[in-house]
Design an enzyme around this catalytic site. Structure first.
Site, short mmCIF file in Angstrom:
data_model
loop_
_atom_site.label_atom_id
_atom_site.label_comp_id
_atom_site.label_asym_id
_atom_site.label_seq_id
_atom_site.Cartn_x
_atom_site.Cartn_y
_atom_site.Cartn_z
N LYS A 15 0.80 -1.10 -0.05
CA LYS A 15 0.05 -0.07 -0.01
C LYS A 15 0.89 1.28 -0.12
O LYS A 15 0.61 2.26 -0.80
CB LYS A 15 -0.80 -0.06 1.32
N GLU A 100 -2.33 4.76 5.34
CA GLU A 100 -3.13 4.18 6.81
C GLU A 100 -4.24 4.76 7.19
O GLU A 100 -4.55 5.32 8.25
CB GLU A 100 -2.08 4.49 7.85
N ALA A 101 -5.27 5.05 6.05
CA ALA A 101 -6.63 5.66 6.11
C ALA A 101 -7.32 4.70 7.12
O ALA A 101 -8.56 5.46 7.43
CB ALA A 101 -6.99 5.71 4.78
N CYS A 157 -0.32 -15.46 1.42
CA CYS A 157 -0.42 -16.17 2.63
C CYS A 157 1.18 -17.01 2.43
O CYS A 157 1.60 -17.26 1.52
CB CYS A 157 -1.42 -16.92 3.00
N CYS A 159 1.05 -20.07 2.89
CA CYS A 159 0.76 -21.23 2.16
C CYS A 159 0.49 -20.92 0.63
O CYS A 159 0.37 -21.96 -0.09
CB CYS A 159 -0.76 -21.85 2.62
ZN LIG Z 1 -2.60 -19.57 3.87
#
Ligand SMILES: [Zn+2]
Length: 208
Positions: A15, A100-101, A157, A159
């Protein structure tokens, strides 16, 4: 009519990097931008810090309870003596970028909407959708309600699936209790997880 954009994503979805890139793109075309962030975000003090190593000082901080539109107007006009030195020509502002809204008050998000619609300046707000207990931050909830445009910035993630949630780690352990806001630092950090990995870590709970 200008629009209010909410670009949301989990931790580490780029972001701040995206915000700084957007500012660069405007300025490369000779346009003036203003950068702001909520006072709640103490990380990097007065700067927006990208994990890729780029950082840049904001033009103004939005403290809790402050009138964000009035702060913006003062900066845009150059009422602030520091700003006068930086922006001698006082060109019109082409875009307001807010990092950081999620930490803004809902009323300050309404101010951003007014800046876009009434003042005619596009507002790009970057932030998290939910906290470490999967609940929307008040500022993010308001952005999801009234932003003209929603865009998700994605990250993965551990994974390999798309991450959705932010888990808080304190001293290495994932925690599900605590204050809604805990700024990253030496003790606290966040890991973005997919829904499956979040439920594995939480023992099946979504939040607490
Ligand atoms: Zn995951």
């Amino acid at each position: 009519m200008s629009k209010l954009y909410f670009r949301h994503g989990a931790m580490n979805s780029g972001k701040s990097t995206g915000l700084l890139q957007a500012a660069f793109n405007y300025e490369e075309r000779g346009q003036r931008v203003l950068l702001a962030k909520p006072g709640v975000d103490t990380k990097g003090e007065n700067s927006i810090v990208s994990r890729l190593g780029v950082s840049r000082e904001v033009d103004f901080i939005i403290p809790p309870g402050a009138d964000a539109r009035a702060l913006f107007a003062a900066q845009a006009r150059g009422d602030d003596p520091d700003a006068l030195l930086e922006h001698v020509d006082m060109a019109p502002v082409a875009c307001l970028l807010v990092d950081e809204a999620q930490f803004l008050d809902p009323a300050q998000v309404d101010d951003l909407f007014r800046i876009a619609v009434l003042d005619g300046v596009p507002v790009l707000a970057y932030g998290l959708r939910t906290d470490f207990r999967t609940r929307a931050f008040p500022g993010a909830a308001r952005l999801l309600e009234i932003a003209h445009s929603l865009e998700e910035l994605k990250t993965i993630c551990r994974c390999g699936r798309k991450a959705m949630f932010n888990t808080r780690r304190v001293g290495g352990d994932i925690v599900f209790d605590g204050e809604q806001v805990a700024i990253e630092g030496a003790e606290v950090w966040y890991e973005s997880l997919c829904g499956t990995c979040y439920l594995e870590e939480s023992g099946g709970q979504l939040g607490s």
